[in-house]
Design a protein around this motif. Sequence first.
Motif, PDB file in Angstrom:
ATOM      1  N   PRO A  15       0.882  -0.797  -0.113  1.00 52.35           N
ATOM      2  CA  PRO A  15      -0.639  -0.002  -0.421  1.00 52.35           C
ATOM      3  C   PRO A  15       0.545   0.732   0.057  1.00 52.35           C
ATOM      4  O   PRO A  15       1.615   1.716   0.263  1.00 52.35           O
ATOM      5  N   LEU A  16       0.568   2.068  -0.832  1.00 53.69           N
ATOM      6  CA  LEU A  16       0.852   4.025  -0.782  1.00 53.69           C
ATOM      7  C   LEU A  16      -0.287   4.867  -0.291  1.00 53.69           C
ATOM      8  O   LEU A  16      -0.691   4.408  -1.944  1.00 53.69           O
ATOM      9  N   PHE A  17      -0.787   5.710   0.295  1.00 51.09           N
ATOM     10  CA  PHE A  17      -1.239   6.481   0.274  1.00 51.09           C
ATOM     11  C   PHE A  17      -0.882   7.767  -0.101  1.00 51.09           C
ATOM     12  O   PHE A  17       0.510   8.247   0.638  1.00 51.09           O
ATOM     13  N   LEU A  18      -1.394   9.064  -0.512  1.00 45.40           N
ATOM     14  CA  LEU A  18      -1.046  10.771  -0.387  1.00 45.40           C
ATOM     15  C   LEU A  18      -1.925  11.009   1.409  1.00 45.40           C
ATOM     16  O   LEU A  18      -3.662  10.997   1.119  1.00 45.40           O
ATOM     17  N   ARG A  19      -1.433  11.312   1.620  1.00 47.80           N
ATOM     18  CA  ARG A  19      -2.375  11.995   3.228  1.00 47.80           C
ATOM     19  C   ARG A  19      -2.648  13.440   3.305  1.00 47.80           C
ATOM     20  O   ARG A  19      -2.107  13.744   3.080  1.00 47.80           O
ATOM     21  N   GLY A  20      -3.520  13.330   3.259  1.00 53.72           N
ATOM     22  CA  GLY A  20      -4.544  15.282   3.357  1.00 53.72           C
ATOM     23  C   GLY A  20      -4.043  15.851   4.574  1.00 53.72           C
ATOM     24  O   GLY A  20      -3.994  14.531   5.641  1.00 53.72           O
ATOM     25  N   PRO A  21      -5.415  16.659   4.808  1.00 53.38           N
ATOM     26  CA  PRO A  21      -5.190  17.188   6.017  1.00 53.38           C
ATOM     27  C   PRO A  21      -6.389  15.823   6.686  1.00 53.38           C
ATOM     28  O   PRO A  21      -7.022  15.227   6.672  1.00 53.38           O
ATOM     29  N   GLY A  22      -5.747  16.181   8.310  1.00 57.20           N
ATOM     30  CA  GLY A  22      -6.888  15.390   9.053  1.00 57.20           C
ATOM     31  C   GLY A  22      -6.372  14.394   8.913  1.00 57.20           C
ATOM     32  O   GLY A  22      -4.882  13.443   8.711  1.00 57.20           O
ATOM     33  N   SER A  23      -6.685  13.071   8.393  1.00 55.47           N
ATOM     34  CA  SER A  23      -6.818  11.758   8.527  1.00 55.47           C
ATOM     35  C   SER A  23      -6.799  10.782   7.403  1.00 55.47           C
ATOM     36  O   SER A  23      -7.129   9.798   6.780  1.00 55.47           O
ATOM     37  N   ARG A  24      -7.694  12.168   6.392  1.00 52.73           N
ATOM     38  CA  ARG A  24      -8.256  11.473   5.263  1.00 52.73           C
ATOM     39  C   ARG A  24      -6.194  11.244   4.486  1.00 52.73           C
ATOM     40  O   ARG A  24      -5.255  11.558   4.420  1.00 52.73           O
ATOM     41  N   ARG A  25      -6.647   9.685   3.413  1.00 50.87           N
ATOM     42  CA  ARG A  25      -5.739   9.175   3.474  1.00 50.87           C
ATOM     43  C   ARG A  25      -6.430   8.323   1.532  1.00 50.87           C
ATOM     44  O   ARG A  25      -7.156   8.082   1.148  1.00 50.87           O
ATOM     45  N   LEU A  26      -5.521   9.136   0.419  1.00 47.91           N
ATOM     46  CA  LEU A  26      -5.757   8.774  -1.059  1.00 47.91           C
ATOM     47  C   LEU A  26      -5.359   7.481  -1.763  1.00 47.91           C
ATOM     48  O   LEU A  26      -3.092   8.041  -1.795  1.00 47.91           O
ATOM     49  N   PRO A  27      -5.351   6.367  -1.799  1.00 51.02           N
ATOM     50  CA  PRO A  27      -4.987   5.368  -2.648  1.00 51.02           C
ATOM     51  C   PRO A  27      -3.522   5.324  -3.498  1.00 51.02           C
ATOM     52  O   PRO A  27      -4.965   6.019  -4.401  1.00 51.02           O
ATOM     53  N   LEU A  28      -2.986   5.552  -3.877  1.00 48.06           N
ATOM     54  CA  LEU A  28      -2.174   5.582  -4.997  1.00 48.06           C
ATOM     55  C   LEU A  28      -1.596   4.008  -5.709  1.00 48.06           C
ATOM     56  O   LEU A  28      -1.451   3.263  -4.690  1.00 48.06           O
ATOM     57  N   ASP A  29      -1.786   4.499  -6.894  1.00 48.18           N
ATOM     58  CA  ASP A  29      -2.165   2.863  -7.806  1.00 48.18           C
ATOM     59  C   ASP A  29      -1.030   2.566  -7.919  1.00 48.18           C
ATOM     60  O   ASP A  29      -0.018   2.389  -8.987  1.00 48.18           O
ATOM     61  N   VAL A  30       0.234   1.999  -6.762  1.00 51.32           N
ATOM     62  CA  VAL A  30       1.504   1.436  -7.506  1.00 51.32           C
ATOM     63  C   VAL A  30       1.620   0.879  -8.594  1.00 51.32           C
ATOM     64  O   VAL A  30       2.090   0.203  -9.619  1.00 51.32           O
ATOM     65  N   GLU A  31       0.584  -0.950  -7.920  1.00 53.64           N
ATOM     66  CA  GLU A  31       0.833  -1.491  -8.895  1.00 53.64           C
ATOM     67  C   GLU A  31      -0.356  -1.140 -10.401  1.00 53.64           C
ATOM     68  O   GLU A  31       1.278  -1.535 -12.018  1.00 53.64           O
ATOM     69  N   ARG A  32      -0.760  -0.426 -10.818  1.00 54.91           N
ATOM     70  CA  ARG A  32      -1.123   0.044 -12.317  1.00 54.91           C
ATOM     71  C   ARG A  32       0.319   0.797 -12.665  1.00 54.91           C
ATOM     72  O   ARG A  32       0.740   0.370 -14.131  1.00 54.91           O
ATOM     73  N   TRP A  33       0.577   1.490 -11.991  1.00 56.40           N
ATOM     74  CA  TRP A  33       2.137   2.309 -12.041  1.00 56.40           C
ATOM     75  C   TRP A  33       3.197   1.673 -12.690  1.00 56.40           C
ATOM     76  O   TRP A  33       4.174   2.196 -13.653  1.00 56.40           O
ATOM     77  N   CYS A  34       3.120   0.345 -12.020  1.00 56.11           N
ATOM     78  CA  CYS A  34       4.453  -0.490 -12.289  1.00 56.11           C
ATOM     79  C   CYS A  34       4.109  -1.516 -13.494  1.00 56.11           C
ATOM     80  O   CYS A  34       4.696  -2.302 -13.868  1.00 56.11           O
ATOM     81  N   ALA A  35       3.165  -2.033 -13.776  1.00 54.13           N
ATOM     82  CA  ALA A  35       2.941  -2.302 -15.008  1.00 54.13           C
ATOM     83  C   ALA A  35       2.446  -2.024 -16.387  1.00 54.13           C
ATOM     84  O   ALA A  35       3.154  -0.697 -16.119  1.00 54.13           O
ATOM     85  N   ARG A  36       2.618  -2.481 -17.420  1.00 54.89           N
ATOM     86  CA  ARG A  36       2.006  -1.867 -18.701  1.00 54.89           C
ATOM     87  C   ARG A  36       1.648  -1.223 -18.936  1.00 54.89           C
ATOM     88  O   ARG A  36       0.818  -1.268 -18.363  1.00 54.89           O
ATOM     89  N   ALA A  37       1.580  -0.560 -19.507  1.00 53.46           N
ATOM     90  CA  ALA A  37       0.286   0.719 -19.937  1.00 53.46           C
ATOM     91  C   ALA A  37      -0.736   0.102 -20.428  1.00 53.46           C
ATOM     92  O   ALA A  37      -0.792  -0.939 -21.262  1.00 53.46           O
ATOM     93  N   ASP A  38      -2.277   0.237 -19.601  1.00 54.59           N
ATOM     94  CA  ASP A  38      -3.039  -0.309 -19.855  1.00 54.59           C
ATOM     95  C   ASP A  38      -3.956  -0.138 -21.250  1.00 54.59           C
ATOM     96  O   ASP A  38      -3.312   1.120 -21.880  1.00 54.59           O
TER      97      ASP A  38
END
Length: 240
Positions: free
Chosen positions: A22-45
């Motif tokens: 897992p990898l998240f972009l943590r914003g204000p407070g406790s909000r976490r936005l998931p980052l799609d590392v698996e898609r980034w590391c795969a081939r272009a879809d």
Amino acid sequence: MPLRHPWRADPYTRALRTGRGPLFLRGPGSRRLPLDVERWCARADEADWTVLRRCTGAVLDIGCGPGRLVAALAGLGRPAMGVDTAPAAVGRTRERGGAALCRSVFDPLPDEGCWGSALLIDGNIGVGGDPAALLARVRELLAPGGLLLAEAAPADVEERFQARLDDGRRPHPGRPAPSFPWARLGRSALRARAEEEGWTVEEEWSAGGRVFLGLRAAVRVPAADAPPPGRERTRPGGGT
């Protein structure tokens, strides 16, 4: 002091090394936005290819990450280069056969003013936390009339905030995760900010649950009545 290159932080490097979150972009407070590392590391879809098929001329991928888009273009023999501040991302891009520089988009770059297309994909309209400044910089990099292909956030948002990278691990004692400025723009906000900065919105489309805009840089035409060097134009009313 804010970290100049926050994407060099350990959570991002670890994610690229393993190819998964897992990898998240943590914003204000406790909000976490998931980052799609698996898609980034795969081939272009297929959604990526709807972007790549629209590219013209030499392509600059801003915030290229592990390089799936640069590698896809290189596989077609298309001239393309990625830029990213994370050494791990640049290394992955090169391993995949793509060209990449470890540099910020706001640093001097090769062939400024000559790129046919630029990419701001995977949320990279947020780079630097100031979309207006980023859009102005991209205009400097593109050739007159060049094309910017940008991905909007799926939600109808417009926000700027201090973010942190978070992979669920406890930060090292005495070394909290660094914060950095980031932004998110949905389709309406991206369209509005682009038009304010002198871009023409040529196209908008969706693919794979993602939203993209094609933006054309206005051709700069020198004013026909520009004053000769060394002289100032007289303003209405006689002022200068």
